[in-house]
Design an enzyme around this catalytic site. Structure first.
Site, PDB file in Angstrom:
ATOM      1  N   ARG A   1      63.186 116.191  29.628  1.00 58.15           N
ATOM      2  CA  ARG A   1      63.102 117.621  29.327  1.00 58.15           C
ATOM      3  C   ARG A   1      62.164 118.274  30.347  1.00 58.15           C
ATOM      4  O   ARG A   1      60.957 118.362  30.132  1.00 58.15           O
ATOM      5  CB  ARG A   1      62.596 117.804  27.892  1.00 58.15           C
ATOM      6  CG  ARG A   1      63.649 117.530  26.829  1.00 58.15           C
ATOM      7  CD  ARG A   1      64.674 118.651  26.734  1.00 58.15           C
ATOM      8  NE  ARG A   1      64.032 119.916  26.428  1.00 58.15           N
ATOM      9  CZ  ARG A   1      63.869 120.410  25.190  1.00 58.15           C
ATOM     10  NH1 ARG A   1      64.362 119.768  24.167  1.00 58.15           N
ATOM     11  NH2 ARG A   1      63.257 121.556  24.994  1.00 58.15           N
TER      12      ARG A   1
ATOM     13  N   HIS B   1      73.276 125.242  20.590  1.00 57.11           N
ATOM     14  CA  HIS B   1      72.283 124.994  19.535  1.00 57.11           C
ATOM     15  C   HIS B   1      72.225 126.187  18.606  1.00 57.11           C
ATOM     16  O   HIS B   1      72.234 127.329  19.059  1.00 57.11           O
ATOM     17  CB  HIS B   1      70.881 124.802  20.133  1.00 57.11           C
ATOM     18  CG  HIS B   1      70.783 123.619  21.028  1.00 57.11           C
ATOM     19  ND1 HIS B   1      71.124 123.672  22.359  1.00 57.11           N
ATOM     20  CD2 HIS B   1      70.392 122.345  20.779  1.00 57.11           C
ATOM     21  CE1 HIS B   1      70.954 122.469  22.893  1.00 57.11           C
ATOM     22  NE2 HIS B   1      70.506 121.650  21.951  1.00 57.11           N
TER      23      HIS B   1
ATOM     24  N   LYS C   1      78.176 119.294  23.479  1.00 56.22           N
ATOM     25  CA  LYS C   1      77.096 119.045  22.507  1.00 56.22           C
ATOM     26  C   LYS C   1      76.983 120.245  21.575  1.00 56.22           C
ATOM     27  O   LYS C   1      76.789 121.374  22.038  1.00 56.22           O
ATOM     28  CB  LYS C   1      75.792 118.816  23.278  1.00 56.22           C
ATOM     29  CG  LYS C   1      74.607 118.462  22.405  1.00 56.22           C
ATOM     30  CD  LYS C   1      73.384 118.148  23.282  1.00 56.22           C
ATOM     31  CE  LYS C   1      72.177 117.885  22.414  1.00 56.22           C
ATOM     32  NZ  LYS C   1      70.939 117.788  23.187  1.00 56.22           N
TER      33      LYS C   1
ATOM     34  N   SER D   1      61.504 116.205  19.922  1.00 55.09           N
ATOM     35  CA  SER D   1      61.898 117.376  20.700  1.00 55.09           C
ATOM     36  C   SER D   1      62.659 118.370  19.830  1.00 55.09           C
ATOM     37  O   SER D   1      63.006 119.455  20.290  1.00 55.09           O
ATOM     38  CB  SER D   1      62.749 116.959  21.902  1.00 55.09           C
ATOM     39  OG  SER D   1      63.949 116.378  21.458  1.00 55.09           O
TER      40      SER D   1
ATOM     41  N   GLN E   1      64.057 115.096  13.864  1.00 59.25           N
ATOM     42  CA  GLN E   1      64.289 113.907  14.692  1.00 59.25           C
ATOM     43  C   GLN E   1      63.486 112.729  14.138  1.00 59.25           C
ATOM     44  O   GLN E   1      62.296 112.860  13.884  1.00 59.25           O
ATOM     45  CB  GLN E   1      63.816 114.218  16.118  1.00 59.25           C
ATOM     46  CG  GLN E   1      64.433 113.380  17.186  1.00 59.25           C
ATOM     47  CD  GLN E   1      64.085 113.947  18.561  1.00 59.25           C
ATOM     48  OE1 GLN E   1      63.011 113.696  19.075  1.00 59.25           O
ATOM     49  NE2 GLN E   1      64.959 114.735  19.129  1.00 59.25           N
TER      50      GLN E   1
ATOM     51  N   SER F   1      62.756 103.337  -1.927  1.00 57.89           N
ATOM     52  CA  SER F   1      63.791 102.305  -2.038  1.00 57.89           C
ATOM     53  C   SER F   1      64.442 101.953  -0.699  1.00 57.89           C
ATOM     54  O   SER F   1      64.922 100.837  -0.524  1.00 57.89           O
ATOM     55  CB  SER F   1      64.841 102.714  -3.069  1.00 57.89           C
ATOM     56  OG  SER F   1      65.112 104.082  -2.989  1.00 57.89           O
TER      57      SER F   1
ATOM     58  N   LYS G   1      69.071 113.203 -12.825  1.00 55.12           N
ATOM     59  CA  LYS G   1      69.483 112.089 -13.690  1.00 55.12           C
ATOM     60  C   LYS G   1      70.430 112.507 -14.827  1.00 55.12           C
ATOM     61  O   LYS G   1      71.232 111.711 -15.267  1.00 55.12           O
ATOM     62  CB  LYS G   1      68.262 111.364 -14.251  1.00 55.12           C
ATOM     63  CG  LYS G   1      67.673 110.376 -13.265  1.00 55.12           C
ATOM     64  CD  LYS G   1      66.690 109.426 -13.923  1.00 55.12           C
ATOM     65  CE  LYS G   1      66.150 108.465 -12.883  1.00 55.12           C
ATOM     66  NZ  LYS G   1      65.142 107.555 -13.381  1.00 55.12           N
TER      67      LYS G   1
ATOM     68  N   ASP H   1      67.357 100.555 -14.712  1.00 56.68           N
ATOM     69  CA  ASP H   1      65.940 100.653 -15.092  1.00 56.68           C
ATOM     70  C   ASP H   1      65.628  99.691 -16.242  1.00 56.68           C
ATOM     71  O   ASP H   1      64.574  99.073 -16.278  1.00 56.68           O
ATOM     72  CB  ASP H   1      65.598 102.077 -15.548  1.00 56.68           C
ATOM     73  CG  ASP H   1      65.352 103.009 -14.370  1.00 56.68           C
ATOM     74  OD1 ASP H   1      65.017 102.500 -13.274  1.00 56.68           O
ATOM     75  OD2 ASP H   1      65.493 104.240 -14.538  1.00 56.68           O
TER      76      ASP H   1
ATOM     77  N   ALA I   1      58.441 109.561 -24.450  1.00 57.23           N
ATOM     78  CA  ALA I   1      59.765 109.646 -25.076  1.00 57.23           C
ATOM     79  C   ALA I   1      60.762 110.347 -24.141  1.00 57.23           C
ATOM     80  O   ALA I   1      61.646 111.063 -24.580  1.00 57.23           O
ATOM     81  CB  ALA I   1      59.659 110.381 -26.404  1.00 57.23           C
TER      82      ALA I   1
ATOM     83  N   GLY J   1      63.209 110.066 -20.301  1.00 54.18           N
ATOM     84  CA  GLY J   1      64.327 109.253 -19.802  1.00 54.18           C
ATOM     85  C   GLY J   1      63.912 107.814 -19.531  1.00 54.18           C
ATOM     86  O   GLY J   1      64.644 106.871 -19.862  1.00 54.18           O
TER      87      GLY J   1
ATOM     88  N   TYR K   1      54.272 103.696 -10.324  1.00 58.14           N
ATOM     89  CA  TYR K   1      53.995 102.795  -9.192  1.00 58.14           C
ATOM     90  C   TYR K   1      53.324 103.530  -8.024  1.00 58.14           C
ATOM     91  O   TYR K   1      53.086 102.965  -6.979  1.00 58.14           O
ATOM     92  CB  TYR K   1      55.282 102.123  -8.710  1.00 58.14           C
ATOM     93  CG  TYR K   1      56.348 103.091  -8.257  1.00 58.14           C
ATOM     94  CD1 TYR K   1      56.334 103.634  -6.976  1.00 58.14           C
ATOM     95  CD2 TYR K   1      57.371 103.465  -9.119  1.00 58.14           C
ATOM     96  CE1 TYR K   1      57.311 104.524  -6.573  1.00 58.14           C
ATOM     97  CE2 TYR K   1      58.347 104.357  -8.724  1.00 58.14           C
ATOM     98  CZ  TYR K   1      58.310 104.885  -7.455  1.00 58.14           C
ATOM     99  OH  TYR K   1      59.271 105.771  -7.059  1.00 58.14           O
TER     100      TYR K   1
ATOM    101  N   GLY L   1      53.771  99.033 -11.998  1.00 55.07           N
ATOM    102  CA  GLY L   1      55.062  99.712 -11.894  1.00 55.07           C
ATOM    103  C   GLY L   1      55.939  99.236 -10.749  1.00 55.07           C
ATOM    104  O   GLY L   1      57.168  99.365 -10.803  1.00 55.07           O
TER     105      GLY L   1
HETATM  106  P1  ATR Z   1      61.182 110.596 -17.196  1.00 55.96           P
HETATM  107  O1  ATR Z   1      62.663 110.723 -17.032  1.00 55.96           O
HETATM  108  O2  ATR Z   1      60.463 110.151 -15.948  1.00 55.96           O
HETATM  109  O3  ATR Z   1      60.793 109.763 -18.377  1.00 55.96           O
HETATM  110  P2  ATR Z   1      60.723 113.003 -18.719  1.00 55.96           P
HETATM  111  O4  ATR Z   1      62.022 112.796 -19.387  1.00 55.96           O
HETATM  112  O5  ATR Z   1      60.350 114.366 -18.278  1.00 55.96           O
HETATM  113  O6  ATR Z   1      60.623 112.071 -17.436  1.00 55.96           O
HETATM  114  O7  ATR Z   1      59.561 112.416 -19.664  1.00 55.96           O
HETATM  115  C1  ATR Z   1      58.223 112.462 -19.322  1.00 55.96           C
HETATM  116  C2  ATR Z   1      57.382 111.803 -20.420  1.00 55.96           C
HETATM  117  O8  ATR Z   1      56.018 111.853 -20.027  1.00 55.96           O
HETATM  118  C3  ATR Z   1      57.477 112.539 -21.748  1.00 55.96           C
HETATM  119  O9  ATR Z   1      57.285 111.616 -22.793  1.00 55.96           O
HETATM  120  C4  ATR Z   1      56.283 113.490 -21.664  1.00 55.96           C
HETATM  121  O10 ATR Z   1      55.774 113.925 -22.872  1.00 55.96           O
HETATM  122  P3  ATR Z   1      56.421 115.212 -23.600  1.00 55.96           P
HETATM  123  O11 ATR Z   1      57.668 114.725 -24.278  1.00 55.96           O
HETATM  124  O12 ATR Z   1      55.398 115.668 -24.555  1.00 55.96           O
HETATM  125  O13 ATR Z   1      56.693 116.220 -22.517  1.00 55.96           O
HETATM  126  C5  ATR Z   1      55.277 112.577 -20.993  1.00 55.96           C
HETATM  127  N1  ATR Z   1      54.204 113.325 -20.339  1.00 55.96           N
HETATM  128  C6  ATR Z   1      54.264 113.971 -19.170  1.00 55.96           C
HETATM  129  N2  ATR Z   1      53.062 114.522 -18.886  1.00 55.96           N
HETATM  130  C7  ATR Z   1      52.225 114.216 -19.916  1.00 55.96           C
HETATM  131  C8  ATR Z   1      50.856 114.489 -20.206  1.00 55.96           C
HETATM  132  N3  ATR Z   1      50.105 115.188 -19.364  1.00 55.96           N
HETATM  133  N4  ATR Z   1      50.338 114.016 -21.344  1.00 55.96           N
HETATM  134  C9  ATR Z   1      51.094 113.292 -22.197  1.00 55.96           C
HETATM  135  N5  ATR Z   1      52.394 112.992 -21.980  1.00 55.96           N
HETATM  136  C10 ATR Z   1      52.957 113.445 -20.850  1.00 55.96           C
END
Ligand code: ATR
Length: 497
Positions: A34, A120, A147, A205, A209, A243, A292, A328, A352, A354, A440, A461
């Site tokens: 260049r 470009h 190009k 450049s 890239q 990954s 997801k 998972d 609780a 995913g 993790y 993790g």
């Molecule tokens: P993932 O698919 O990674 O599990 P998600 O479905 O958003 O993500 O779930 C995140 C989880 O972490 C939930 O259980 C969430 O609690 P809530 O159901 O009350 O939202 C929990 N979580 C995230 N931040 C939190 C915090 N600061 N304190 C306590 N629980 C938390």
């Protein structure tokens, strides 16, 4: 022409350019000098560099109106390119936006040099119709190579370039920008004559890239060809996913013609991306935040386990159908089983979401006694009833820990950028308990550190991450990958903090 890797030389002095040329020639098939970067470039300096070359060189003098650094008059710039021809440069690159008479003159008097006419677009990727017409317009000038480089505003722009490359023997084409990187990586698959890679980080450049190291070592560029099968990870911030460091080295170890790349997809781009995924015969992918759930709308079949879990983190194409799997749950069980039996154990699950669903599925399969607690209690109640396990209140955490053999954090608490957070106090942990964290990033979360300090057995993790990746690899290739290599390559890229 077989796709070649070109390293651009972006040094500011002729001496430095020569030094970089020597380094680049060890790594690339061809280099691009260049000369617009080089201060006060003239025939003598150009000659000194070109006479030392050992591989083919493209001479380019990008004007500022085409994203370069040359600010002199156009006649001066053309003069330099003519000198490059006189000095037998292998290729000379001239912009399509330049004076057409001059381009024609350069092509007519090219001697032993080959001429690349380049276009470009630094802000967008025009539609395919425009790009095809543009290619025809450039072709009329009769250059040796055409190009066409555009900027990817969306991952879907790359597919216009893949279409454009079909049946083109003389085209260099890819997208700039982070969202355009897949077209740089897949240049061989789709037939761009060249792809560019920088000598080192900071020496790029153009935007997006990759370094020569990334392109050739991480993405196994030498192994790629037209038959390479494409895999990747679909995520809004897919570039951060680790990954690729596990899968790509294992393709090489097992001599499998696959490549695994980040698919950086915004939520609104997902349906169109999945259409392209089908059309271009991609073979599978990991699915991560925030796709997801939305991905369900784009797949043909959900495998039974993914259906029961209610989440899919992996797509694999079988008999032309996109099937949603969940690896998972497999990763969670394998990681835990490294240190303990699951059957018959009292297990406390925090969260609780995913991830909790996949973990719960694996625990229930093994006949353990699970209690869920979650910040939002209603979600714990709902999940507990779905999986036929118990729920409890967050306030009772201390008592619940005492009664449990295994405690698993499935929430994002403790993840960067807040690595100091933990849902469990150190003093609530007791020696002999097993503590698993699915976070993790970092590997040693606050919770894991507390657990170690209190004499608990820990499961970090990264173990689940590796095992779920092993499940994916097997699904895609039918081959069981090497655990040690996955672990080693992942750990090089994880923060230990
Ligand atoms: P993932 O698919 O990674 O599990 P998600 O479905 O958003 O993500 O779930 C995140 C989880 O972490 C939930 O259980 C969430 O609690 P809530 O159901 O009350 O939202 C929990 N979580 C995230 N931040 C939190 C915090 N600061 N304190 C306590 N629980 C938390």
């Amino acid at each position: 022409m077989e796709t070649k890797i070109c390293i651009p030389i972006t040094a500011k002095t002729a001496e430095q350019a020569l030094k970089e040329l020597r380094q680049a020639e060890k790594l690339a098939d061809i280099t691009e000098l260049r000369i617009d970067y080089i201060k006060n470039i003239d025939e003598i300096k150009l000659k000194n560099i070109l006479k030392k070359k050992t591989k083919k060189v493209i001479v380019t003098c990008r004007p500022d109106f085409e994203g370069g650094y040359f600010t002199g008059r156009e006649t001066e710039r053309f003069g330099l390119l003519k000198k490059a021809i006189k000095l037998s440069a292998d290729y000379v690159d001239i912009e399509f936006k330049s004076n057409k008479d001059f381009i024609k003159e350069l092509i007519k008097n090219k001697k032993s040099s080959k001429i690349i006419v380049s276009y470009h677009n630094f802000s967008r990727t025009p539609d395919l119709g425009f790009l095809k017409k543009l290619k025809q317009e450039i072709k009329k000038l009769n250059p040796d190579l055409i190009k066409i480089i555009t900027f990817a505003e969306s991952i879907n722009d790359n597919f216009k370039i893949f279409e454009l490359l079909k049946d083109s023997e003389d085209l260099i084409s890819f997208c700039m920008g982070l969202r355009g990187q897949i077209s740089r990586i897949l240049a061989k698959k789709y037939g761009s004559c060249l792809t560019y890679a920088s000598l080192t980080p900071g020496k790029e450049s153009a935007s997006g890239q990759l370094t020569i190291d990334e392109l050739s070592k991480l993405y196994n560029f030498d192994m790629q060809n037209k038959d390479t099968k494409i895999l990747g990870v679909i995520g809004e911030f897919a570039e951060n996913s680790k990954s690729k460091f596990m899968h790509n080295p294992n393709f090489k170890i097992h001599n499998l013609n696959f490549v695994y790349i980040p698919f950086k997809v915004r939520p609104e781009e997902l349906p169109c991306f999945m259409e392209n995924f089908r059309k271009f015969d991609f073979r599978g992918s990991a699915v991560t935040v925030p796709h997801k759930e939305k991905i369900f709308g784009s797949i043909d079949v959900l495998d039974d386990t993914a259906k029961k879990i209610g989440a899919s983190n992996t797509l694999a194409v079988k008999n032309k159908k996109i099937i949603g799997f969940n690896t998972d749950y497999y990763g969670a069980a394998k990681a835990l089983k490294e240190v303990t039996e699951i059957k018959g154990k009292n297990i406390l699950v925090l969260g609780a979401g995913g991830a909790a669903r996949a973990v719960l599925y694996s625990l229930c399969k093994e006949n353990s006694f699970v209690t869920i607690i979650n910040r939002t209690k209603e979600k714990a109640v709902k999940l507990a009833s779905e999986f036929h396990v118990k729920f409890n209140d967050m306030n009772n955490i201390k008592r619940l820990i005492t009664k449990s053999d295994i405690i698993i954090n499935t929430t994002s608490v403790g993840m960067n950028p807040r690595p100091d957070a933990s849902l469990i106090n150190k003093d609530d942990l007791l020696p002999g308990k097993i503590v698993m964290d699915i976070v993790y990033n970092p590997v040693k979360t606050r919770l894991i550190k507390y657990a170690e300090e209190k004499g608990c057995t820990t499961v970090t993790g990264d173990r689940m991450l590796i095992y779920q990746a092993i499940g994916q690899f097997e699904l895609w290739t039918g081959v069981r990958p090497d655990f040690k290599s996955m672990e080693l390559n992942l750990n090089k890229h994880l923060l230990e903090r």
